[in-house]
Design a protein around this motif. Structure first.
Motif, short mmCIF file in Angstrom:
data_model
loop_
_atom_site.label_atom_id
_atom_site.label_comp_id
_atom_site.label_asym_id
_atom_site.label_seq_id
_atom_site.Cartn_x
_atom_site.Cartn_y
_atom_site.Cartn_z
N ALA A 1 0.83 -1.21 0.00
CA ALA A 1 0.00 0.00 0.00
C ALA A 1 0.86 1.26 0.00
O ALA A 1 0.50 2.28 -0.62
CB ALA A 1 -0.92 -0.01 1.21
N ASN A 2 1.99 1.22 0.68
CA ASN A 2 2.88 2.38 0.73
C ASN A 2 3.34 2.80 -0.66
O ASN A 2 3.50 4.00 -0.94
CB ASN A 2 4.11 2.08 1.60
N VAL A 3 3.54 1.82 -1.53
CA VAL A 3 3.96 2.12 -2.91
C VAL A 3 2.91 2.97 -3.61
O VAL A 3 3.22 3.83 -4.42
CB VAL A 3 4.21 0.80 -3.68
N MET A 4 1.65 2.73 -3.26
CA MET A 4 0.53 3.48 -3.88
C MET A 4 0.13 4.69 -3.03
O MET A 4 -0.92 5.28 -3.26
CB MET A 4 -0.67 2.55 -4.05
N GLU A 5 0.97 5.03 -2.06
CA GLU A 5 0.72 6.17 -1.15
C GLU A 5 -0.60 6.02 -0.38
O GLU A 5 -1.34 6.97 -0.17
CB GLU A 5 0.75 7.49 -1.92
N ILE A 6 -0.86 4.77 0.03
CA ILE A 6 -2.01 4.47 0.87
C ILE A 6 -1.47 3.97 2.21
O ILE A 6 -0.62 3.08 2.25
CB ILE A 6 -2.91 3.40 0.23
N LYS A 7 -1.94 4.55 3.30
CA LYS A 7 -1.44 4.18 4.63
C LYS A 7 -2.32 3.11 5.28
O LYS A 7 -3.53 3.29 5.38
CB LYS A 7 -1.40 5.41 5.54
N VAL A 8 -1.71 2.04 5.71
CA VAL A 8 -2.41 1.06 6.55
C VAL A 8 -2.23 1.53 7.99
O VAL A 8 -1.13 1.50 8.53
CB VAL A 8 -1.84 -0.36 6.37
N ILE A 9 -3.31 2.01 8.61
CA ILE A 9 -3.18 2.63 9.93
C ILE A 9 -3.52 1.70 11.08
O ILE A 9 -3.23 2.02 12.24
CB ILE A 9 -4.04 3.91 10.02
N ASP A 10 -4.13 0.54 10.79
CA ASP A 10 -4.40 -0.40 11.88
C ASP A 10 -4.83 -1.75 11.30
O ASP A 10 -5.22 -1.85 10.13
CB ASP A 10 -5.48 0.13 12.82
N HIS A 11 -4.73 -2.76 12.12
CA HIS A 11 -5.25 -4.09 11.82
C HIS A 11 -5.87 -4.60 13.11
O HIS A 11 -5.17 -4.75 14.12
CB HIS A 11 -4.13 -5.01 11.33
N LEU A 12 -7.16 -4.84 13.08
CA LEU A 12 -7.85 -5.33 14.28
C LEU A 12 -8.17 -6.81 14.15
O LEU A 12 -8.58 -7.27 13.08
CB LEU A 12 -9.16 -4.56 14.51
N ILE A 13 -7.98 -7.52 15.26
CA ILE A 13 -8.41 -8.90 15.36
C ILE A 13 -9.55 -8.93 16.37
O ILE A 13 -9.38 -8.58 17.54
CB ILE A 13 -7.27 -9.81 15.84
N ILE A 14 -10.72 -9.29 15.91
CA ILE A 14 -11.90 -9.32 16.77
C ILE A 14 -12.09 -10.73 17.32
O ILE A 14 -12.09 -11.72 16.58
CB ILE A 14 -13.15 -8.86 16.00
N CYS A 15 -12.25 -10.79 18.63
CA CYS A 15 -12.38 -12.08 19.31
C CYS A 15 -13.47 -11.95 20.38
O CYS A 15 -13.19 -11.71 21.55
CB CYS A 15 -11.04 -12.46 19.93
#
Length: 211
Positions: free
Chosen positions: A181-195
């Motif tokens: 995503a960084n290559v496309m200038e898109i930021k991954v700001i979080d990853h949630l695991i729901i349990c």
């Protein structure tokens, strides 16, 4: 006369089913149904119509009524976040996805696409798997993100196993998506695991640099 807030969960369910059986009143039957789910509405929400029909006095119509009421509760919570439309912290992501992922017995992987102001653009399911694994295609994620002019991206999946900690595979796919995503200038700001009632946030735990 004291208002709806004064009623217990069992009394509210009793209103839905209106009657019990020959041995139990509607309230007593409702209490027994709740006890079978550890007095948790979240766990009760995982029951199917057939599961509920195993209780004496609960026919198909009553079971459907209970399932429908619990589903409305989930959708109400989701609509509150949709109406606001902005993600401010990890708990917002959890509350947004819980109605979708919280009660599943299999894994699903979703993305939440945001603009620069953290306003929700769209959510999209990327993959579905078994109890412990879901296949994720990074190219599909980037395709959807680019089509929607996404600036920020949040990843989310569930762990039906009951363990909210990320696996090595979870960490690897997060970094893979983040780098692509960084290559496309898109930021991954979080990853949630729901349990269930709990969740794990990569950002809160310092596993994702949001800057």
């Amino acid at each position: 006369s004291k208002g709806i807030d004064s009623l217990s969960d069992a009394e509210l369910i009793a209103i839905l089913i209106s009657s019990g059986n020959r041995e139990e009143s509607a309230v007593e039957l409702s209490k027994r149904i709740l006890i079978s789910s550890d007095n948790s509405l979240n766990l009760l929400g995982r029951n199917s119509v057939n599961d509920l029909m195993k209780f004496k006095g609960i026919g198909e119509a009553k079971a459907i009524t209970i399932v429908a009421a619990l589903e409305l509760g989930k959708r109400r919570k989701l609509s509150e976040i949709i109406d606001n439309g902005q993600i401010k912290e990890s708990i917002d992501v959890y509350e947004y996805f819980y109605p979708t992922l919280g009660d599943l017995v299999h894994e699903e992987f979703w993305i939440l696409m945001l603009n620069n102001n953290n306003k929700i653009i769209e959510k999209r399911k990327i993959g579905q798997g078994g109890i412990s694994e879901t296949t994720v295609d990074v190219r599909i994620i980037l395709k959807y993100a680019i089509e929607k002019n996404t600036v920020k991206l949040i990843l989310c999946h569930n762990h039906p196993s009951g363990n909210k900690k990320p696996s090595n595979a979870d960490i690897l796919i997060t970094n893979k998506i983040k780098d692509a995503a960084n290559v496309m200038e898109i930021k991954v700001i979080d990853h949630l695991i729901i349990c269930g009632k709990e969740y794990y946030s990569f950002a809160d735990e310092g596993l994702i640099n949001c800057n």
